[in-house]
Motif scaffolding. Sequence first.
Motif, PDB file in Angstrom:
ATOM      1  N   VAL A   4       0.843  -1.205   0.000  1.00  0.00           N
ATOM      2  CA  VAL A   4       0.000   0.000   0.000  1.00  0.00           C
ATOM      3  C   VAL A   4       0.873   1.248   0.000  1.00  0.00           C
ATOM      4  CG1 VAL A   4      -1.644   1.363   1.346  1.00  0.00           C
ATOM      5  CG2 VAL A   4      -1.991  -1.100   1.095  1.00  0.00           C
ATOM      6  N   GLU A   5       1.879   1.251   0.827  1.00  0.00           N
ATOM      7  CA  GLU A   5       2.780   2.408   0.919  1.00  0.00           C
ATOM      8  C   GLU A   5       3.557   2.605  -0.381  1.00  0.00           C
ATOM      9  OE1 GLU A   5       3.838   2.384   5.694  1.00  0.00           O
ATOM     10  OE2 GLU A   5       4.807   0.933   4.372  1.00  0.00           O
ATOM     11  N   LYS A   6       3.976   1.503  -1.000  1.00  0.00           N
ATOM     12  CA  LYS A   6       4.715   1.584  -2.261  1.00  0.00           C
ATOM     13  C   LYS A   6       3.852   2.178  -3.365  1.00  0.00           C
ATOM     14  CE  LYS A   6       7.878  -2.293  -1.424  1.00  0.00           C
ATOM     15  NZ  LYS A   6       8.276  -3.662  -1.841  1.00  0.00           N
ATOM     16  N   ILE A   7       2.620   1.682  -3.474  1.00  0.00           N
ATOM     17  CA  ILE A   7       1.712   2.184  -4.512  1.00  0.00           C
ATOM     18  C   ILE A   7       1.391   3.656  -4.274  1.00  0.00           C
ATOM     19  CG2 ILE A   7      -0.672   2.007  -5.370  1.00  0.00           C
ATOM     20  CD1 ILE A   7      -0.373  -1.063  -5.010  1.00  0.00           C
ATOM     21  N   LEU A   8       1.150   4.009  -3.019  1.00  0.00           N
ATOM     22  CA  LEU A   8       0.797   5.399  -2.702  1.00  0.00           C
ATOM     23  C   LEU A   8       1.934   6.354  -3.050  1.00  0.00           C
ATOM     24  CD1 LEU A   8      -1.232   7.389  -1.604  1.00  0.00           C
ATOM     25  CD2 LEU A   8      -0.383   6.913   0.716  1.00  0.00           C
ATOM     26  N   GLN A   9       3.183   5.926  -2.862  1.00  0.00           N
ATOM     27  CA  GLN A   9       4.285   6.844  -3.167  1.00  0.00           C
ATOM     28  C   GLN A   9       4.387   7.131  -4.663  1.00  0.00           C
ATOM     29  OE1 GLN A   9       8.244   5.509  -2.158  1.00  0.00           O
ATOM     30  NE2 GLN A   9       7.971   3.484  -3.081  1.00  0.00           N
ATOM     31  N   VAL A  10       3.998   6.163  -5.512  1.00  0.00           N
ATOM     32  CA  VAL A  10       4.005   6.409  -6.952  1.00  0.00           C
ATOM     33  C   VAL A  10       2.794   7.240  -7.363  1.00  0.00           C
ATOM     34  CG1 VAL A  10       3.979   5.343  -9.238  1.00  0.00           C
ATOM     35  CG2 VAL A  10       5.403   4.371  -7.433  1.00  0.00           C
ATOM     36  N   ILE A  11       1.664   7.032  -6.681  1.00  0.00           N
ATOM     37  CA  ILE A  11       0.504   7.902  -6.923  1.00  0.00           C
ATOM     38  C   ILE A  11       0.884   9.354  -6.606  1.00  0.00           C
ATOM     39  CG2 ILE A  11      -1.821   8.513  -6.116  1.00  0.00           C
ATOM     40  CD1 ILE A  11      -2.291   5.483  -5.674  1.00  0.00           C
ATOM     41  N   LYS A  12       1.570   9.541  -5.503  1.00  0.00           N
ATOM     42  CA  LYS A  12       2.016  10.894  -5.137  1.00  0.00           C
ATOM     43  C   LYS A  12       3.026  11.432  -6.149  1.00  0.00           C
ATOM     44  CE  LYS A  12       1.247  10.455  -0.140  1.00  0.00           C
ATOM     45  NZ  LYS A  12       1.888  10.391   1.206  1.00  0.00           N
ATOM     46  N   LEU A  13       3.890  10.547  -6.639  1.00  0.00           N
ATOM     47  CA  LEU A  13       4.854  10.947  -7.669  1.00  0.00           C
ATOM     48  C   LEU A  13       4.128  11.498  -8.891  1.00  0.00           C
ATOM     49  CD1 LEU A  13       7.942  10.809  -8.516  1.00  0.00           C
ATOM     50  CD2 LEU A  13       7.336   8.660  -9.642  1.00  0.00           C
ATOM     51  N   GLY A  14       2.967  10.917  -9.177  1.00  0.00           N
ATOM     52  CA  GLY A  14       2.184  11.328 -10.333  1.00  0.00           C
ATOM     53  C   GLY A  14       1.766  12.785 -10.310  1.00  0.00           C
ATOM     54  N   GLU A  15       1.722  13.395  -9.133  1.00  0.00           N
ATOM     55  CA  GLU A  15       1.381  14.821  -9.081  1.00  0.00           C
ATOM     56  C   GLU A  15       2.378  15.641  -9.877  1.00  0.00           C
ATOM     57  OE1 GLU A  15       0.893  18.723  -6.232  1.00  0.00           O
ATOM     58  OE2 GLU A  15       2.299  17.113  -5.745  1.00  0.00           O
ATOM     59  N   GLY A  16       3.584  15.117  -9.988  1.00  0.00           N
ATOM     60  CA  GLY A  16       4.621  15.847 -10.715  1.00  0.00           C
ATOM     61  C   GLY A  16       4.236  16.132 -12.155  1.00  0.00           C
ATOM     62  N   LEU A  17       3.405  15.256 -12.753  1.00  0.00           N
ATOM     63  CA  LEU A  17       2.977  15.483 -14.140  1.00  0.00           C
ATOM     64  C   LEU A  17       1.996  16.640 -14.244  1.00  0.00           C
ATOM     65  CD1 LEU A  17       2.599  11.919 -15.687  1.00  0.00           C
ATOM     66  CD2 LEU A  17       4.586  13.435 -15.629  1.00  0.00           C
ATOM     67  N   LYS A  18       1.347  16.975 -13.140  1.00  0.00           N
ATOM     68  CA  LYS A  18       0.474  18.155 -13.137  1.00  0.00           C
ATOM     69  C   LYS A  18       1.312  19.435 -13.132  1.00  0.00           C
ATOM     70  CE  LYS A  18      -3.257  15.937 -10.490  1.00  0.00           C
ATOM     71  NZ  LYS A  18      -4.179  16.087  -9.327  1.00  0.00           N
ATOM     72  N   LYS A  19       2.528  19.320 -12.610  1.00  0.00           N
ATOM     73  CA  LYS A  19       3.407  20.494 -12.496  1.00  0.00           C
ATOM     74  C   LYS A  19       4.441  20.572 -13.608  1.00  0.00           C
ATOM     75  CE  LYS A  19       4.547  19.305  -8.254  1.00  0.00           C
ATOM     76  NZ  LYS A  19       5.174  19.326  -6.905  1.00  0.00           N
ATOM     77  N   GLU A  20       4.690  19.432 -14.292  1.00  0.00           N
ATOM     78  CA  GLU A  20       5.675  19.410 -15.379  1.00  0.00           C
ATOM     79  C   GLU A  20       5.060  20.049 -16.615  1.00  0.00           C
ATOM     80  OE1 GLU A  20       9.224  18.957 -17.193  1.00  0.00           O
ATOM     81  OE2 GLU A  20       8.854  18.371 -15.114  1.00  0.00           O
ATOM     82  N   ILE A  21       5.647  21.153 -17.064  1.00  0.00           N
ATOM     83  CA  ILE A  21       5.063  21.924 -18.157  1.00  0.00           C
ATOM     84  C   ILE A  21       5.694  21.543 -19.491  1.00  0.00           C
ATOM     85  CG2 ILE A  21       4.634  24.255 -19.034  1.00  0.00           C
ATOM     86  CD1 ILE A  21       3.119  23.488 -16.455  1.00  0.00           C
ATOM     87  N   ARG A  22       4.841  21.303 -20.483  1.00  0.00           N
ATOM     88  CA  ARG A  22       5.286  20.989 -21.827  1.00  0.00           C
ATOM     89  C   ARG A  22       5.545  22.278 -22.617  1.00  0.00           C
ATOM     90  NH1 ARG A  22       4.138  16.193 -24.374  1.00  0.00           N
ATOM     91  NH2 ARG A  22       3.126  17.193 -26.172  1.00  0.00           N
ATOM     92  N   HIS A  23       6.142  22.095 -23.781  1.00  0.00           N
ATOM     93  CA  HIS A  23       6.375  23.252 -24.648  1.00  0.00           C
ATOM     94  C   HIS A  23       5.067  23.798 -25.220  1.00  0.00           C
ATOM     95  CE1 HIS A  23       7.847  25.837 -27.816  1.00  0.00           C
ATOM     96  NE2 HIS A  23       7.118  25.138 -28.674  1.00  0.00           N
ATOM     97  N   SER A  24       4.079  22.926 -25.410  1.00  0.00           N
ATOM     98  CA  SER A  24       2.840  23.296 -26.091  1.00  0.00           C
ATOM     99  C   SER A  24       2.023  24.323 -25.313  1.00  0.00           C
ATOM    100  CB  SER A  24       1.972  22.056 -26.312  1.00  0.00           C
ATOM    101  OG  SER A  24       2.661  21.095 -27.078  1.00  0.00           O
ATOM    102  N   TRP A  25       1.394  25.211 -26.071  1.00  0.00           N
ATOM    103  CA  TRP A  25       0.521  26.242 -25.503  1.00  0.00           C
ATOM    104  C   TRP A  25      -0.932  25.870 -25.727  1.00  0.00           C
ATOM    105  CZ3 TRP A  25       2.454  30.837 -23.236  1.00  0.00           C
ATOM    106  CH2 TRP A  25       3.858  30.988 -23.315  1.00  0.00           C
ATOM    107  N   LEU A  26      -1.796  26.311 -24.810  1.00  0.00           N
ATOM    108  CA  LEU A  26      -3.229  26.108 -24.941  1.00  0.00           C
ATOM    109  C   LEU A  26      -3.866  27.302 -25.641  1.00  0.00           C
ATOM    110  CD1 LEU A  26      -4.076  24.675 -21.394  1.00  0.00           C
ATOM    111  CD2 LEU A  26      -3.427  23.431 -23.460  1.00  0.00           C
TER     112      LEU A  26
END
Length: 205
Positions: A4-26
């Motif tokens: 459970v702890e292992k899975i949760l730490q990767v779920i938390k890692l996933g927040e990084g994709l919300k903050k990682e900005i791509r080159h593309s503009w909206l």
Amino acid sequence: MNDVEKILQVIKLGEGLKKEIRHSWLSDGRKESVAEHTWRVSLMAILVEKKLKQKIDIEKLLKMIVIHDLVEVKAGDIPAFDTINNQANKLEKLENEIKAMEEIKEMLPEDIGQELFDLWMEFERKESNEAKVANALDKLEAQIQHNEADISTWLEVEKGMTFLLGQHTEFDSFLDDLKKEIEKDGEEKLIHSGVDVTKYKESIG
């Protein structure tokens, strides 16, 4: 650490994709996150599944799409135009991403970590129809986003890349038809902005 702890730490890692900005503009003038890109690629997979020439495993396809960019939390997002004609950059990107995926694999319970690693490698190698579809949708979504952004955000290299999508879709007639519509939208946007597209189209002729 239990499962459970292992899975949760990767779920938390996933927040990084919300903050990682791509080159593309909206279309509203801000840059998109990797998570936003991944979500729409997943939506595209659901919408095109039944129209594809070959039957695919949609569960496998969606897993590939969702995990593929997770490495960018650790390795960062590298725009395609930085590697398309630069073999050294391409190899460095792959090495960094494999290392990141190995680290993510080790964070998870063994069975889940190995499954995600294998799917990620399959995507990279384009070993299956699902991997080819995932790659095609990834490229098509990026072009759709460019088409939706203000033309002032387009780099010179991106104007030419509008006409290079066929190499990713030629294996499937429906995806190739989708590519043509997306390419047409991009071409019309360029022409409307006063760009002479002839040189870009001739360069791939």
